[in-house]
Write an enzyme that holds these catalytic residues in place. Structure first.
Site, PDB file in Angstrom:
ATOM      1  N   HIS A  54       1.322  -1.504  -0.071  1.00 56.52           N
ATOM      2  CA  HIS A  54       0.029   0.109   0.285  1.00 56.52           C
ATOM      3  C   HIS A  54       0.834   1.304  -0.352  1.00 56.52           C
ATOM      4  CE1 HIS A  54      -4.120  -2.343   1.867  1.00 56.52           C
ATOM      5  NE2 HIS A  54      -3.054  -2.705   0.928  1.00 56.52           N
ATOM      6  N   GLU A  56       1.130   4.079   1.697  1.00 55.89           N
ATOM      7  CA  GLU A  56       1.250   4.150   2.941  1.00 55.89           C
ATOM      8  C   GLU A  56       2.592   3.360   3.501  1.00 55.89           C
ATOM      9  OE1 GLU A  56      -3.425   4.644   3.442  1.00 55.89           O
ATOM     10  OE2 GLU A  56      -1.803   3.030   2.582  1.00 55.89           O
ATOM     11  N   CYS A  84      -6.357   1.333   6.147  1.00 55.01           N
ATOM     12  CA  CYS A  84      -6.469   1.035   6.155  1.00 55.01           C
ATOM     13  C   CYS A  84      -5.967   0.075   7.513  1.00 55.01           C
ATOM     14  CB  CYS A  84      -6.599  -0.357   5.560  1.00 55.01           C
ATOM     15  SG  CYS A  84      -5.089  -0.912   5.030  1.00 55.01           S
TER      16      CYS A  84
END
Length: 150
Positions: A54, A56, A84
């Site tokens: 992801h 991040e 998430c």
């Protein structure tokens, strides 16, 4: 008194680049305490065949490498979509100081929705959270991306 500088434009640029690669358009930027961009990334889960890739996570990994530490106290994270639960846990583990995110994610979010990682009693670090910055642009990017795939 220091001036507030938004880094959402760069996060949105990373999200657009992710969409151009066929990835879900999410972008993230880590900003060091001195205001310089320490890392920027977009989703690469498909490209890397890695469900943890992801935006991040990739940006935090890069910023940690640059800092020579597994912790990023005083750093800010800008992301186009509510993180998430996995990413929220990584934000906590990295000791990110402030989290700025654009669009909320009712279905998969882990900050304001769903698991609410930072509210869990076992969460040992809670960043300051600011939501809604660039939300309209982030939502439009996501909506456009998924409309072309349906």
């Amino acid at each position: 008194m220091s001036l507030f500088t938004s880094h959402m434009a760069l996060a949105l640029a990373e999200a657009r680049a992710a969409a151009d690669r066929g990835e879900v358009p999410v972008g993230a930027v880590v900003v060091a305490p001195d205001g310089r961009v320490a890392a920027a990334a977009g989703n690469r889960t498909r490209e890397l065949a890695d469900p943890t890739a992801h935006a991040e996570i990739l940006a935090i990994r890069e910023a940690c490498r640059a800092a020579g530490s597994e912790r990023l106290p005083g750093h800010d994270l800008w992301v186009t979509l509510e993180p998430c639960p996995m990413c929220a846990a990584a934000i906590s583990a990295a000791r990110i100081g402030r989290l700025y995110y654009g669009a909320s994610d009712v279905r998969m979010g882990g900050v304001e929705h769903g698991a609410r990682v930072f509210e869990h009693p076992q969460c040992h670090h809670r960043p300051q959270v600011y939501d809604g910055l660039g939300a309209d642009q982030a939502r439009a990017l996501l909506k456009g991306f998924f409309q072309t795939r349906r």
